[in-house]
Design a protein around this motif. Sequence first.
Motif, short mmCIF file in Angstrom:
data_model
loop_
_atom_site.label_atom_id
_atom_site.label_comp_id
_atom_site.label_asym_id
_atom_site.label_seq_id
_atom_site.Cartn_x
_atom_site.Cartn_y
_atom_site.Cartn_z
N LEU A 187 -2.45 -10.67 1.30
CA LEU A 187 -1.70 -9.57 1.77
C LEU A 187 -2.72 -8.19 1.48
N VAL A 188 -3.16 -7.32 2.13
CA VAL A 188 -3.70 -6.21 1.91
C VAL A 188 -2.64 -4.93 2.16
N LEU A 189 -2.12 -4.30 1.38
CA LEU A 189 -1.30 -3.48 1.55
C LEU A 189 -1.81 -1.96 1.12
N ASP A 190 -1.76 -1.30 2.34
CA ASP A 190 -2.33 0.35 2.06
C ASP A 190 -3.80 0.30 1.84
N GLY A 191 -4.50 -0.81 1.84
CA GLY A 191 -5.98 -0.65 1.66
C GLY A 191 -6.46 -1.23 0.57
N GLU A 192 -5.33 -2.07 -0.24
CA GLU A 192 -5.59 -2.36 -1.75
C GLU A 192 -4.87 -4.04 -1.51
N GLU A 193 -5.73 -4.96 -2.10
CA GLU A 193 -5.31 -6.26 -2.14
C GLU A 193 -4.06 -6.37 -2.94
N GLN A 194 -3.07 -6.97 -2.54
CA GLN A 194 -1.60 -7.09 -3.15
C GLN A 194 -1.40 -8.13 -3.83
N VAL A 195 -1.48 -9.50 -3.13
CA VAL A 195 -1.21 -10.78 -3.24
C VAL A 195 -1.79 -11.75 -2.55
N THR A 196 -2.29 -12.75 -3.04
CA THR A 196 -2.65 -14.05 -2.25
C THR A 196 -1.82 -15.26 -2.50
N ALA A 197 -1.35 -16.02 -1.52
CA ALA A 197 -0.35 -16.96 -1.40
C ALA A 197 -1.02 -18.20 -0.82
N HIS A 211 7.69 -10.54 2.36
CA HIS A 211 7.23 -10.50 0.97
C HIS A 211 7.39 -8.93 0.34
N LEU A 212 7.05 -7.90 1.17
CA LEU A 212 7.28 -6.71 0.84
C LEU A 212 8.53 -6.44 1.07
N LYS A 213 9.60 -6.84 2.05
CA LYS A 213 10.67 -6.42 1.92
C LYS A 213 11.57 -6.94 0.57
N LEU A 217 9.18 -3.05 -1.04
CA LEU A 217 8.00 -2.14 -0.96
C LEU A 217 8.02 -1.57 0.39
N ILE A 218 9.06 -2.06 1.41
CA ILE A 218 9.35 -1.53 2.30
C ILE A 218 11.16 -1.68 2.70
N ASP A 219 11.65 -0.48 3.29
CA ASP A 219 13.05 -0.92 3.42
C ASP A 219 13.44 -1.62 5.06
N GLY A 220 12.38 -1.20 5.87
CA GLY A 220 12.51 -1.81 7.36
C GLY A 220 11.00 -1.88 8.17
N ARG A 221 11.32 -2.20 8.96
CA ARG A 221 10.34 -2.22 10.20
C ARG A 221 9.65 -0.75 10.45
N VAL A 236 -1.45 -4.32 6.07
CA VAL A 236 -0.21 -3.52 6.49
C VAL A 236 -0.46 -2.34 6.02
N ALA A 237 -0.14 -1.05 6.72
CA ALA A 237 -0.39 0.29 6.17
C ALA A 237 1.12 0.73 6.34
N ARG A 238 1.63 1.42 5.17
CA ARG A 238 2.82 2.03 5.41
C ARG A 238 2.89 3.40 5.60
N LYS A 239 4.10 3.91 6.23
CA LYS A 239 4.56 5.35 6.50
C LYS A 239 4.83 6.12 5.33
N LYS A 240 5.56 5.30 4.23
CA LYS A 240 5.76 5.87 2.98
C LYS A 240 5.29 5.04 1.79
N MET A 241 5.25 5.48 0.61
CA MET A 241 4.74 4.65 -0.54
C MET A 241 6.18 4.62 -1.29
N THR A 242 6.40 3.26 -1.65
CA THR A 242 7.38 3.03 -2.49
C THR A 242 7.22 1.87 -3.55
N ALA A 243 7.36 2.26 -4.64
CA ALA A 243 6.84 1.57 -6.12
C ALA A 243 7.23 0.10 -5.94
N GLY A 244 8.56 -0.20 -5.55
CA GLY A 244 8.90 -1.80 -5.40
C GLY A 244 8.74 -2.16 -6.66
N LEU A 245 8.86 -3.54 -6.46
CA LEU A 245 8.71 -4.49 -7.88
C LEU A 245 7.61 -5.25 -8.23
N PRO A 246 7.13 -4.97 -9.54
CA PRO A 246 5.82 -5.63 -9.78
C PRO A 246 5.72 -7.03 -9.85
#
Length: 411
Positions: A187-197, A211-213, A217-221, A236-246
């Motif tokens: 999963l590449v989030l906003d241009g950065e590798e986030q996680v590999t499953a 995974h993002l939900k 890291l996102i509230d909805g679509r 995935v590119a987001r419209k707004k940045m949310t810190a979420g859970l590490p």
Amino acid sequence: MPSSSAPAHRGVIMAVCTAPAKGVQKKDQGEGRLVPGKGLEGDGHFGFAHRQVSLLDAADIEVMKRSIPTLFHGAFAENLVTEGIDLKSLVLGDLLRIGTALLRVTQIGKECHSRCAIYEAAGDCIMPRLGIFCEVLTEGPVRVGDAVEFVPEELPERLVLREITRIAGGKGETVTDSMLREARVTLVLDGEEQVTAVCTPGEERYWAVGHLKCRRLIDGREDIASLEILPGEVRVARKKMTAGLPLLQRILSSSASALLEKDAGPALGPVESGNWSIPASALQDGADWLGEAPVFRATGGTHAAALIHRTGRRLFLTEDIGRHNAVDKAVGWAVLHAVPLGETALVVSGRLPEDMVHKAAGAGIPVLGSISAAIAEGAEAAERGGVTLAGFIRNGRMNVYTRPDRVMPDA
């Protein structure tokens, strides 16, 4: 999600619009050629990242013509005008076929940084809200009058046949058996590798979004600006940045557990849901539904997750070698199809430890059940998060560890 009035999945092309350069008004050419990875040949947006081809519904253009009668096809910078097919029912990652050409939806709507002439004249512009953007996967001509149709997602081959020696009753014999394949997806989030499953191939877009939900890291679509599916990768590119859970680790194995930091529970807070309850028989039906998962029936090698509406209606069944991946896929399906997760129950095949409860709480699912056992820390996390937790859902029985008010015993 089952519906009594299924959306129209087939329509017709009404216009094929191009312009020689960006910023130049597009005009209906009547025909064109779709080129993989590029878009509509001869158009100024040819090769424009993931927004290679834009689609707009003719009915929506007609509505705008009430305010601006002089509008014509191409006025909104759309490439293809369609009629009949329900573009509003499409979700990110859906496929469309026009003759031999195959398109995949990568973006719904767009952000306009300045008000166009149409907006100034009518006080509205439909392209930012209703425009559908696609990438071209396979080549083909497109002409006015061509059929355009929704293509159901086909899962990739997940099984392989292998010759084995089976020993039973003191005797050995050579037989052919089905074995499950695994794959890796990043999963590449906003241009950065986030996680590999490590996961079961297929439904990667649902896994990524779920995974993002679950990690907030996102509230909805509506938070997703675009979604691209590449070999072994979802971007995935987001419209707004949310810190979420590490996460504790970036590589998620098929048996990964304790995925989130220890303070995930307090960070998530209690699940918000209306004052509703679900019949115990609905949870039992969800547990029975798990047994119908086709790959599990063929190999016995997957975990399954079933999403059930609070009324008991079956919504979505998925499976994966990883129990967390299966949950992510179910949650992602709900997010992309705008299903309110606060009105659902999730039934899974694996144990219910703390981290699994955190996934349900992160997604906002109030009821979590399993055919297997709950762990003490899972029950404690569910108590803190206001999640109804039920285990050993088998043969009409279950143990409800927290918030039993949400489960109605059947008369």
